[in-house]
Design a protein around this motif. Structure first.
Motif, mmCIF file in Angstrom:
data_model
loop_
_atom_site.group_PDB
_atom_site.id
_atom_site.type_symbol
_atom_site.label_atom_id
_atom_site.label_comp_id
_atom_site.label_asym_id
_atom_site.label_seq_id
_atom_site.Cartn_x
_atom_site.Cartn_y
_atom_site.Cartn_z
ATOM 1 N N LEU A 1 0.827 -1.226 0.000
ATOM 2 C CA LEU A 1 0.000 0.000 0.000
ATOM 3 C C LEU A 1 0.855 1.268 0.000
ATOM 4 N N MET A 2 2.179 1.116 0.190
ATOM 5 C CA MET A 2 3.024 2.305 0.302
ATOM 6 C C MET A 2 3.178 2.977 -1.067
ATOM 7 N N GLU A 3 3.152 4.295 -1.067
ATOM 8 C CA GLU A 3 3.366 5.009 -2.335
ATOM 9 C C GLU A 3 4.853 5.315 -2.468
ATOM 10 N N HIS A 4 5.443 4.896 -3.550
ATOM 11 C CA HIS A 4 6.863 5.149 -3.847
ATOM 12 C C HIS A 4 7.791 4.860 -2.669
ATOM 13 N N PRO A 5 7.820 3.625 -2.175
ATOM 14 C CA PRO A 5 8.787 3.324 -1.114
ATOM 15 C C PRO A 5 10.197 3.365 -1.679
ATOM 16 N N SER A 6 11.181 3.665 -0.831
ATOM 17 C CA SER A 6 12.545 3.816 -1.349
ATOM 18 C C SER A 6 13.127 2.453 -1.718
ATOM 19 N N GLU A 7 14.012 2.476 -2.738
ATOM 20 C CA GLU A 7 14.631 1.239 -3.223
ATOM 21 C C GLU A 7 15.379 0.518 -2.101
ATOM 22 N N THR A 8 16.155 1.315 -1.332
ATOM 23 C CA THR A 8 16.973 0.689 -0.289
ATOM 24 C C THR A 8 16.092 -0.020 0.739
ATOM 25 N N PHE A 9 14.982 0.636 1.094
ATOM 26 C CA PHE A 9 14.041 0.047 2.075
ATOM 27 C C PHE A 9 13.572 -1.323 1.578
ATOM 28 N N LEU A 10 13.171 -1.368 0.321
ATOM 29 C CA LEU A 10 12.658 -2.627 -0.232
ATOM 30 C C LEU A 10 13.757 -3.680 -0.318
ATOM 31 N N ALA A 11 14.935 -3.253 -0.767
ATOM 32 C CA ALA A 11 16.047 -4.209 -0.894
ATOM 33 C C ALA A 11 16.409 -4.779 0.472
ATOM 34 N N THR A 12 16.402 -3.890 1.492
ATOM 35 C CA THR A 12 16.730 -4.356 2.855
ATOM 36 C C THR A 12 15.705 -5.395 3.306
ATOM 37 N N ILE A 13 14.426 -5.109 3.066
ATOM 38 C CA ILE A 13 13.382 -6.069 3.482
ATOM 39 C C ILE A 13 13.630 -7.421 2.802
ATOM 40 N N GLU A 14 13.876 -7.384 1.494
ATOM 41 C CA GLU A 14 14.084 -8.647 0.765
ATOM 42 C C GLU A 14 15.245 -9.437 1.359
ATOM 43 N N GLU A 15 16.326 -8.724 1.621
ATOM 44 C CA GLU A 15 17.502 -9.422 2.152
ATOM 45 C C GLU A 15 17.241 -9.997 3.544
ATOM 46 N N ASP A 16 16.614 -9.154 4.396
ATOM 47 C CA ASP A 16 16.312 -9.626 5.758
ATOM 48 C C ASP A 16 15.465 -10.893 5.701
ATOM 49 N N LEU A 17 14.427 -10.847 4.845
ATOM 50 C CA LEU A 17 13.522 -12.002 4.760
ATOM 51 C C LEU A 17 14.281 -13.230 4.282
ATOM 52 N N MET A 18 15.151 -13.033 3.282
ATOM 53 C CA MET A 18 15.882 -14.176 2.740
ATOM 54 C C MET A 18 16.771 -14.801 3.812
ATOM 55 N N LYS A 19 17.439 -13.942 4.613
ATOM 56 C CA LYS A 19 18.303 -14.464 5.685
ATOM 57 C C LYS A 19 17.477 -15.310 6.656
ATOM 58 N N LEU A 20 16.290 -14.784 6.985
ATOM 59 C CA LEU A 20 15.427 -15.507 7.938
ATOM 60 C C LEU A 20 14.994 -16.849 7.347
ATOM 61 N N ILE A 21 14.672 -16.836 6.053
ATOM 62 C CA ILE A 21 14.199 -18.074 5.409
ATOM 63 C C ILE A 21 15.292 -19.139 5.463
ATOM 64 N N ILE A 22 16.532 -18.702 5.256
ATOM 65 C CA ILE A 22 17.629 -19.668 5.208
ATOM 66 C C ILE A 22 17.972 -20.191 6.599
ATOM 67 N N LYS A 23 17.716 -19.322 7.610
ATOM 68 C CA LYS A 23 18.275 -19.635 8.929
ATOM 69 C C LYS A 23 17.301 -20.328 9.891
ATOM 70 N N TYR A 24 16.029 -19.906 9.884
ATOM 71 C CA TYR A 24 15.153 -20.339 10.983
ATOM 72 C C TYR A 24 14.150 -21.427 10.613
ATOM 73 N N GLY A 25 13.333 -21.769 11.616
ATOM 74 C CA GLY A 25 12.433 -22.925 11.485
ATOM 75 C C GLY A 25 11.167 -22.648 10.693
ATOM 76 N N MET A 26 10.282 -23.652 10.718
ATOM 77 C CA MET A 26 9.088 -23.667 9.855
ATOM 78 C C MET A 26 8.226 -22.409 9.943
ATOM 79 N N THR A 27 7.866 -22.028 11.173
ATOM 80 C CA THR A 27 6.903 -20.919 11.318
ATOM 81 C C THR A 27 7.474 -19.655 10.712
ATOM 82 N N VAL A 28 8.762 -19.380 11.024
ATOM 83 C CA VAL A 28 9.384 -18.157 10.510
ATOM 84 C C VAL A 28 9.460 -18.228 8.980
ATOM 85 N N VAL A 29 9.891 -19.387 8.466
ATOM 86 C CA VAL A 29 10.006 -19.527 7.006
ATOM 87 C C VAL A 29 8.656 -19.236 6.349
#
Length: 817
Positions: A181-209
């Motif tokens: 819903l955000m209007e024009h979110p910054s590129e860095t913000f989005l890239a950071t979210i993607e990276e954070d999520l990917m790290k979590l997916i690789i590292k933690y258990g089922m619920t977090v993934v």
């Protein structure tokens, strides 16, 4: 409001807010109360009131952590909906204030956490605050748009406790709703979210993934379109799976596989989760490759469902469930049908696998439901311009066909001994019915059966479904009621932990209510339906119905404990018991006599005249029922007959018994039905305090008004058919016949014959003397129902005690001696 510091406030709120879905009056009250308490804007300068409000809301949310938050969502929806068209929107304003202040509080906690030592208490509060924000986002994600940047750093929380995981999952769920819903979110913000999520997916258990992949799905599909990023992640896990599959094919017992088991489990789960949120067959992912990804994934996951390790099988099935949400058509594949149906119907299959298959179906239906609601909302926005014909009904057609495939096996899961399996099966059926995917009539008997489950939450859910069906389709419940009763007996058999104990038909608690009491209360309102239902149940006791004895006991228990309200109900049952007794009883005696050895005529002398009495009487039996007013004087057998006479009779019959004891066993077996009916009649008579003459005068054809009086129930009257319980516990039908057992069956036969001769009560003698016939009948009943010795009468049941006085004025003294 008046006493904001009162310690029980949280508890009170929790109890009130759970009533948000009750009937209209209560719903309105709940909405008004909480609007006053929480959703009225607070003056800006009153910081204290605002803090109090926030602590109160988060306390309530924390207190409901285990029971789910549906009520909070419902309350918010109700309140926001009520002011949609108003110009002044206090609730919306209050929500904005609450969300802003919650975010402020979270930041404050963050500071205090880094300083303080008692992290446990505060981190609990932090979880409650973030959960509350998620609940607000779920209903009105716009409220959180300006705070998305503040929430993002929480994805990097160091995870050491359960609470830390809760924080990450809730933040992921918030961002999933808010970022698109955000209007024009910054590129860095989005890239950071993607990276954070990917790290979590690789590292933690089922619920977090699960939550992180879901969030990644929203961010990539709706905002960044960064498909290469996701494709790389998918290939990493898909590649690992392919490698593990090849290793397993080469040598299923290799040690490398054991070492790689955690990687295998993670890959199965993650590949499935990614397939749920991304359609990898789109060109954006695989480019112009011709490979069909979904089929490849299906093949891989199916391979691991045949693995020897149950944990691997479970993860593979979870992965399949995820993939089916993106591609439901895969559920029509023959191998998938075979897998699901064999797991559900195989008695020896592991409980975990069964539960997982049911969970898969449940998640699929929930997702479909959410999709439908979203489509509905989108449709409403454009409905004015669109043509109705184009409105898509394809997806509901798909889910309907899918449920038809698996319906029978899901329903059969109701008969599982484990309550968790029954629980998920019921959830799937409830979702299927709510979405109208199948014709409800096929589920009715199963729902009736589930209404007898020992767990109150399941009973209520099943009963609620029946009420819904009854509202829409009158008569369905009545149509399937008897089938439902029989099925409920099967459910009770499955649940029965001690196979030696007979299955009983009432709850073993202080209420002693019938297991099927809800079914009866739904049918009893319609006189015609009620009578048809009761007659069908009583017909099962007929000797020709050949119903098994334990099932008859179960039905008799229910009939004894149903919530009768008017006198007509038990009187109708007793009237029909008499009719059944006269017909079945005569047949029973007849077949027993025919089995006796004919050529020992001389030894049967003492019996012959008695038998002719019983013969002649059995013909007039059925007519006598129709005309209760005609007194019939039968050959009287006076009570003072010495016991030695009876002994002679027993000996005489014993001599005539055939070598083969099958007819004896048959008699003992069939007579249980008749004994149960006798017991039931006695029980209802004592429970409602009816006199013999009242029962005798009753006619079903009389107008309903005559017997519309409420029943005056006696307390402490319990239904305890001792004879039948002993018969079932001793497993007489399959045990060796001893002389003693033979004697007891013969004695039962003679008592029975006596009772049949004196079935109709004579009218009382002029001077109040009790007729010999009534006396004889009472004696036979006492003897038949196991009331021979005073010990039985006192200890086992109060039924016999009161029945003597009722039946014949003064016979109880004679019977006691």
């Amino acid at each position: 409001i008046e006493q904001p510091t009162f310690p029980k406030i949280t508890e009170m709120c929790v109890k009130m807010i759970r009533r948000v879905n009750d009937e209209e009056g209560i719903k309105k009250l709940v909405n008004e109360t909480f609007q006053k308490l929480w959703f009225t804007p607070t003056p800006h300068n009153d910081k204290e009131a605002m803090t109090r409000k926030i602590l109160n809301i988060t306390d309530v949310v924390a207190a409901c952590r285990d029971t789910g938050y549906d009520w909070f969502e419902q309350l918010l929806q109700n309140l926001l909906k009520s002011e949609e068209d108003a110009s002044y929107k206090p609730v919306k304003k209050a929500c904005t204030q609450l969300v802003d202040n919650l975010v402020e509080h979270i930041l404050k906690y963050e500071e205090s956490l880094s300083d303080s030592d008692n992290k446990g208490v505060n981190s609990g509060r932090l979880v409650a605050c973030i959960t509350t924000l998620f609940l607000f986002s779920k209903i009105r994600p716009q409220l959180m748009v300006k705070h998305a940047m503040t929430m993002q750093p929480y994805l990097t929380t160091k995870c050491s406790t359960q609470n830390d995981f809760m924080v990450i999952c809730n933040v992921a769920k918030i961002l999933e709703l808010v970022v698109p819903l955000m209007e024009h979110p910054s590129e860095t913000f989005l890239a950071t979210i993607e990276e954070d999520l990917m790290k979590l997916i690789i590292k933690y258990g089922m619920t977090v993934v699960q939550h992180c992949v879901s969030c990644l799905g929203a961010v990539v599909n709706k905002v960044t379109q960064n498909y290469k990023f996701v494709w790389a992640c998918f290939n990493r896990y898909y590649g690992a799976l392919s490698k593990l599959k090849i290793q397993h094919q080469e040598d299923p017992n290799s040690t490398i596989l054991t070492a790689n088991k955690p990687a295998l489990l993670r890959s199965l789960f993650t590949v499935g989760a990614l397939c749920r949120h991304f359609d990898f067959d789109q060109e954006d992912f695989k480019g112009n490759s011709k490979v069909n990804i979904k089929d490849k994934v299906l093949e891989l996951l199916m391979y691991f469902t045949k693995h020897s390790d149950e944990e691997v099988q479970t993860k593979a099935i979870i992965g399949l469930g995820f993939a089916f949400i993106q591609h439901p058509s895969l559920m029509f594949e023959q191998e998938v049908k075979t897998l699901y149906n064999s797991i559900l119907s195989d008695k020896n299959c592991s409980v975990n696998l069964k539960i997982q298959v049911l969970k898969n179906l449940q998640t699929y239906l929930q997702e479909e439901d959410t999709r439908m609601q979203q489509a509905d909302r989108d449709w409403k926005k454009v409905a004015k311009q669109e043509d109705l014909k184009e409105m898509g009904d394809i997806s509901s057609g798909m889910s309907s066909s899918i449920m038809q495939l698996y319906l029978k096996q899901v329903l059969e899961a109701f008969f599982h001994t484990q309550s968790s399996v029954r629980h998920f099966a019921l959830n799937v059926i409830a979702l299927t019915l709510n979405q109208g995917l199948i014709h409800p009539v096929q589920c009715v008997p199963y729902l009736i059966a589930m209404g007898t489950d020992p767990e109150p939450s399941m009973r209520n859910k099943a009963d609620q479904q029946l009420v819904e069906i009854d509202k829409k389709y009158a008569g369905f419940i009545h149509m399937k009621a008897v089938a439902g009763m029989k099925m409920s007996y099967q459910v009770q058999q499955a649940i029965n932990t001690c196979p030696k104990d007979p299955v009983r038909g009432f709850r073993h608690d202080e209420s002693s209510s019938a297991l099927c009491s809800h079914l009866y209360s739904m049918i009893r309102g319609n006189r015609q339906h009620r009578r048809a239902f009761l007659i069908s149940l009583l017909n099962l006791f007929d000797d020709t119905a050949k119903t098994e004895v334990n099932m008859l006991l179960y039905i008799a228990d229910n009939l004894a404990c149903f919530p009768y309200q008017t006198q007509e109900e038990p009187l109708f049952i007793m009237h029909h018991i008499d009719i059944t007794l006269s017909v079945s009883g005569s047949n029973l005696l007849q077949s027993f006599k025919e089995s006796m050895v004919k050529d020992k005529k001389k030894e049967r002398k003492p019996l012959s005249d008695e038998e002719s009495g019983s013969e002649s009487n059995s013909n007039s039996e059925s007519e006598s029922e129709e005309e209760p007013s005609k007194p019939r004087r039968l050959r009287k057998r006076v009570d003072s007959d010495s016991d030695s006479d009876e002994e002679n009779d027993i000996n005489a019959v014993m001599k005539c018994l055939p070598e083969n004891s099958a007819p004896l066993i048959e008699f003992a077996n069939v007579s249980q039905g008749i004994l149960l009916l006798l017991m039931l009649k006695q029980h209802l008579k004592n429970l409602c305090g009816f006199s013999d003459s009242k029962i005798q005068k009753y006619s079903p054809s009389e107008s309903a008004k005559v017997y519309d009086k409420a029943i005056n129930r006696k307390t402490g009257v319990h239904f305890h058919p001792k004879q039948t319980l002993d018969f079932l516990r001793s497993d007489m039908a399959n045990s060796k016949i001893t002389e003693e057992v033979k004697r007891s069956i013969v004695k039962q036969y003679l008592d029975f014959k006596l009772l049949m001769e004196h079935l109709d009560p004579d009218e009382e003698e002029e001077d109040g003397e009790v007729s010999a016939s009534t006396n004889a009948r009472n004696k036979a009943i006492t003897s038949l129902l196991g009331g021979g010795s005073p010990k039985n009468n006192a200890a086992e049941t109060e039924d016999d005690e009161s029945d003597g006085e009722d039946r014949g004025g003064g016979t109880s003294g004679v019977r006691r001696r």
